[in-house]
Design a protein around this motif. Sequence first.
Motif, PDB file in Angstrom:
ATOM      1  N   SER A   1       0.830  -1.205   0.000  1.00 53.16           N
ATOM      2  CA  SER A   1       0.000   0.000   0.000  1.00 53.16           C
ATOM      3  C   SER A   1       0.865   1.256   0.000  1.00 53.16           C
ATOM      4  O   SER A   1       0.603   2.213  -0.738  1.00 53.16           O
ATOM      5  CB  SER A   1      -0.929  -0.012   1.217  1.00 53.16           C
ATOM      6  OG  SER A   1      -1.691   1.162   1.285  1.00 53.16           O
ATOM      7  N   ARG A   2       1.910   1.254   0.805  1.00 52.54           N
ATOM      8  CA  ARG A   2       2.803   2.415   0.899  1.00 52.54           C
ATOM      9  C   ARG A   2       3.671   2.564  -0.350  1.00 52.54           C
ATOM     10  O   ARG A   2       3.781   3.658  -0.912  1.00 52.54           O
ATOM     11  CB  ARG A   2       3.696   2.284   2.130  1.00 52.54           C
ATOM     12  CG  ARG A   2       4.617   3.497   2.350  1.00 52.54           C
ATOM     13  CD  ARG A   2       5.594   3.280   3.467  1.00 52.54           C
ATOM     14  NE  ARG A   2       6.660   2.351   3.080  1.00 52.54           N
ATOM     15  CZ  ARG A   2       6.913   1.218   3.718  1.00 52.54           C
ATOM     16  NH1 ARG A   2       6.201   0.858   4.767  1.00 52.54           N
ATOM     17  NH2 ARG A   2       7.900   0.423   3.310  1.00 52.54           N
ATOM     18  N   ASP A   3       4.268   1.462  -0.793  1.00 47.64           N
ATOM     19  CA  ASP A   3       5.206   1.529  -1.919  1.00 47.64           C
ATOM     20  C   ASP A   3       4.528   1.924  -3.226  1.00 47.64           C
ATOM     21  O   ASP A   3       5.141   2.591  -4.073  1.00 47.64           O
ATOM     22  CB  ASP A   3       5.900   0.179  -2.106  1.00 47.64           C
ATOM     23  CG  ASP A   3       6.932  -0.102  -1.017  1.00 47.64           C
ATOM     24  OD1 ASP A   3       7.284   0.839  -0.289  1.00 47.64           O
ATOM     25  OD2 ASP A   3       7.371  -1.272  -0.912  1.00 47.64           O
TER      26      ASP A   3
ATOM     27  N   ARG B   1       1.267   3.309  -3.390  1.00 52.54           N
ATOM     28  CA  ARG B   1       0.223   4.309  -3.149  1.00 52.54           C
ATOM     29  C   ARG B   1      -1.171   3.772  -3.469  1.00 52.54           C
ATOM     30  O   ARG B   1      -1.961   4.381  -4.196  1.00 52.54           O
ATOM     31  CB  ARG B   1       0.505   5.575  -3.970  1.00 52.54           C
ATOM     32  CG  ARG B   1       1.828   6.241  -3.607  1.00 52.54           C
ATOM     33  CD  ARG B   1       2.074   7.494  -4.416  1.00 52.54           C
ATOM     34  NE  ARG B   1       3.356   8.101  -4.080  1.00 52.54           N
ATOM     35  CZ  ARG B   1       3.828   9.211  -4.641  1.00 52.54           C
ATOM     36  NH1 ARG B   1       3.105   9.825  -5.577  1.00 52.54           N
ATOM     37  NH2 ARG B   1       5.000   9.699  -4.281  1.00 52.54           N
TER      38      ARG B   1
ATOM     39  N   PRO C   1      -4.689   2.596  -1.616  1.00 52.47           N
ATOM     40  CA  PRO C   1      -5.409   2.633  -0.342  1.00 52.47           C
ATOM     41  C   PRO C   1      -5.545   1.232   0.267  1.00 52.47           C
ATOM     42  O   PRO C   1      -6.001   0.304  -0.402  1.00 52.47           O
ATOM     43  CB  PRO C   1      -6.785   3.191  -0.729  1.00 52.47           C
ATOM     44  CG  PRO C   1      -6.524   4.000  -1.959  1.00 52.47           C
ATOM     45  CD  PRO C   1      -5.461   3.240  -2.708  1.00 52.47           C
ATOM     46  N   LYS C   2      -5.132   1.077   1.485  1.00 55.83           N
ATOM     47  CA  LYS C   2      -5.129  -0.237   2.124  1.00 55.83           C
ATOM     48  C   LYS C   2      -6.526  -0.824   2.235  1.00 55.83           C
ATOM     49  O   LYS C   2      -6.700  -2.044   2.266  1.00 55.83           O
ATOM     50  CB  LYS C   2      -4.490  -0.142   3.520  1.00 55.83           C
ATOM     51  CG  LYS C   2      -4.276  -1.496   4.184  1.00 55.83           C
ATOM     52  CD  LYS C   2      -3.623  -1.356   5.545  1.00 55.83           C
ATOM     53  CE  LYS C   2      -3.469  -2.713   6.225  1.00 55.83           C
ATOM     54  NZ  LYS C   2      -2.846  -2.603   7.566  1.00 55.83           N
TER      55      LYS C   2
ATOM     56  N   LYS D   1      -0.619  -0.561 -12.564  1.00 55.54           N
ATOM     57  CA  LYS D   1      -0.012   0.755 -12.627  1.00 55.54           C
ATOM     58  C   LYS D   1       0.969   0.783 -13.796  1.00 55.54           C
ATOM     59  O   LYS D   1       1.163  -0.226 -14.468  1.00 55.54           O
ATOM     60  CB  LYS D   1       0.694   1.085 -11.305  1.00 55.54           C
ATOM     61  CG  LYS D   1      -0.245   1.187 -10.102  1.00 55.54           C
ATOM     62  CD  LYS D   1       0.513   1.452  -8.822  1.00 55.54           C
ATOM     63  CE  LYS D   1       1.125   2.830  -8.784  1.00 55.54           C
ATOM     64  NZ  LYS D   1       0.138   3.911  -8.603  1.00 55.54           N
TER      65      LYS D   1
END
Length: 216
Positions: free
Chosen positions: A47-49, A51, A53-54, A98
């Motif tokens: 989620s962080r790497d 982007r 939303p978790k 992505k």
Amino acid sequence: MFKYMYYSSRKRACETGKGLDYKVPAGDDFIWILMEKPSDQEMARVSRDFRIPKKHFLTYNKEKRSARYSVDPLMFVFMDYYLEVEDIKNSHILFILKENALIVCLPAVTQFHNELFDRLVQSLERSRVKNVVRLMYQFLLDDVNENYDVLDKVDTLITDLEKKVLSGKDGMKLEDVVKMKRRVHDMARRFWGSAKIIFVIKKGLGPVKPDIESMR
């Protein structure tokens, strides 16, 4: 189970691994991540790497039907059907596409999707064209082909069930046939969902614009 394949444009080679030691791709590099029954740590890291939303990782397996969350990134969920040792199985799948990453998430570990991952990695290594669109397209294409085997299996089950109902054996009732045919209807809606996603990819409505070679 957390597996990934990283393509290095500099080395022109695919590297596979397990766990969270993957690199976030840059430039013309890209990555394919397969998450099966991911841990909180794995969901938080991805989620962080990337982007994402978790919340999508936590709720996708509660969807009642195919759903598209966004176009850029292309993010959608559908119910998948497949065979394992002649048994019909199903699972929600969350797809995230992505520009340089394909992320596939399932709520449980499956032999079918692990073998599909390995097979497509080998296919990509032999292919002249290497990009995330090709991976996504081939995943959906192979999955749809598997669905034909599922439909053949269902057709056989329905025929056997109808014979038992007509013979009055094993306590089979007409309701059992209706339930089976309703299941086929649900599968048909899932196939239509896949067709719409392939249309979005072909038309270049997502984050990555396809080329003719990628869709072969």
